[in-house]
Design a protein around this motif. Structure first.
Motif: not given
Length: 333
Positions: A147-148, A220-223, A227-228
């Protein structure tokens, strides 16, 4: 005496003549010279013929046809959720049954599936009191998903208001999402797709703080790194009512880049669309978080949030139009 010596001499002469053979006796033939002996004929062994290798024919692989959206398969999901399970209020046993159905279906397609629980408050959902409890998001990732790294999200809410079987709102969105997941498993798009069945989208009171609980929790919990990496989020919400177009909406406060990309993809898929503005789906949580997002769906219909929201409300052809738009967009990534 002399006569005896003469006789002896004569006998000696006769003996000598007998031993040497006579002049008329043929002489023995001399042995043949080496040059006169014929050389032995060498017999070469007959060579064993080398077998001719039979060339191995490598069959030309038959190209697999590209996956195609199956409206009947999407409609079967609608029938199961709304016809077999029925109402799926966010903290109810019906919702938990529906969530497990999504887990099992997506796992069978080869995805890695997790669920994330979150609390929801008590309140009033479309005229019906509801208790506080726990709902959950069902998160569906392709194998090896990071997910990153750049990715997109295709989501749809799984819950209903307490009194509605929720065929259009929102088994239709889940049905399209499941079918898109099947297609993406067969032919992964250029960017990985995370599919999310959101819990507790329906309101439990007035205002943003009492709506879209699952997507608000996710954002809200998304690192920051995740998100980027998010290139876009599409919410499929009420995408099955028959119409001559597919609505493509934003909340009106963020970028329209994703909406415009969906409109362009719809043109390549020959699906008529209309742009619109609304904030009544999970895309709004992402838009408020400054994340690129858009919504497909929102054709008005009489059975909205009522016991009449049954599978007969949903048009499989409209499911196919919505699916074609998103699949065309995924093909541009």
């Amino acid at each position: 005496m002399a006569r005896h010596r003469l006789a002896a001499a004569a006998a000696l002469v006769l003996t000598a003549t007998a031993c040497s053979g006579g002049a008329d006796e043929p002489a023995s033939a001399p042995p043949p010279s080496v040059s006169q002996i014929p050389a032995p004929t060498a017999t070469s062994p007959t060579p064993t013929p080398t077998p001719t290798a039979t060339p191995t024919t490598i069959p030309t692989p038959t190209p697999m046809p590209p996956p195609a959206f199956d409206p009947a398969a999407a409609y079967a999901v609608v029938e199961h959720l709304a016809g077999t399970i029925g109402p799926r209020e966010a903290t109810s046993p019906g919702f938990q049954q529906a969530a497990q159905y999504v887990v099992d279906t997506m796992t069978a397609l080869g995805y890695e599936v997790t669920t994330t629980p979150f609390p929801v408050p008590a309140g009033n959902s479309w005229g019906v009191d509801v208790e506080a409890g726990t709902s959950r998001n069902v998160i569906v990732d392709p194998p090896g998903f990071d997910p990153t790294r750049p990715h997109v999200i295709v989501g749809a809410h799984l819950d209903t208001v307490p009194q509605a079987p929720g065929a259009e709102d929102n088994a239709s969105g889940i049905g399209v999402m499941v079918e898109l997941a099947r297609m993406a498993a067969a032919q992964p798009p250029g960017l990985p797709v995370r599919f999310i069945a959101f819990g507790s989208e329906e309101p439990r009171g007035d205002g943003d703080s009492m709506h879209h609980f699952g997507s608000q929790f996710y954002v809200r919990e998304l690192p920051a790194a995740q998100a980027a990496a998010l290139a876009g989020m599409v919410s499929l919400d009420r995408v099955g009512v028959a119409a001559d177009h597919v609505p493509v909406c934003t909340g009106g406060r963020g970028t329209t880049a994703l909406r415009d990309a969906l409109v362009a993809a719809a043109a390549t898929a020959a699906v008529p669309v209309r742009t619109c503005e609304n904030r009544s789906s999970d895309h709004w949580s992402f838009e408020k978080g400054d994340l690129p997002s858009a919504r497909l769906g929102s054709i008005p219909y009489e059975a909205y949030h009522s016991p009449g929201d049954v599978p007969a409300v949903v048009d499989p052809a409209q499911l196919g139009r919505a699916g074609a738009v998103v699949w065309a967009w995924l093909g541009t990534l």
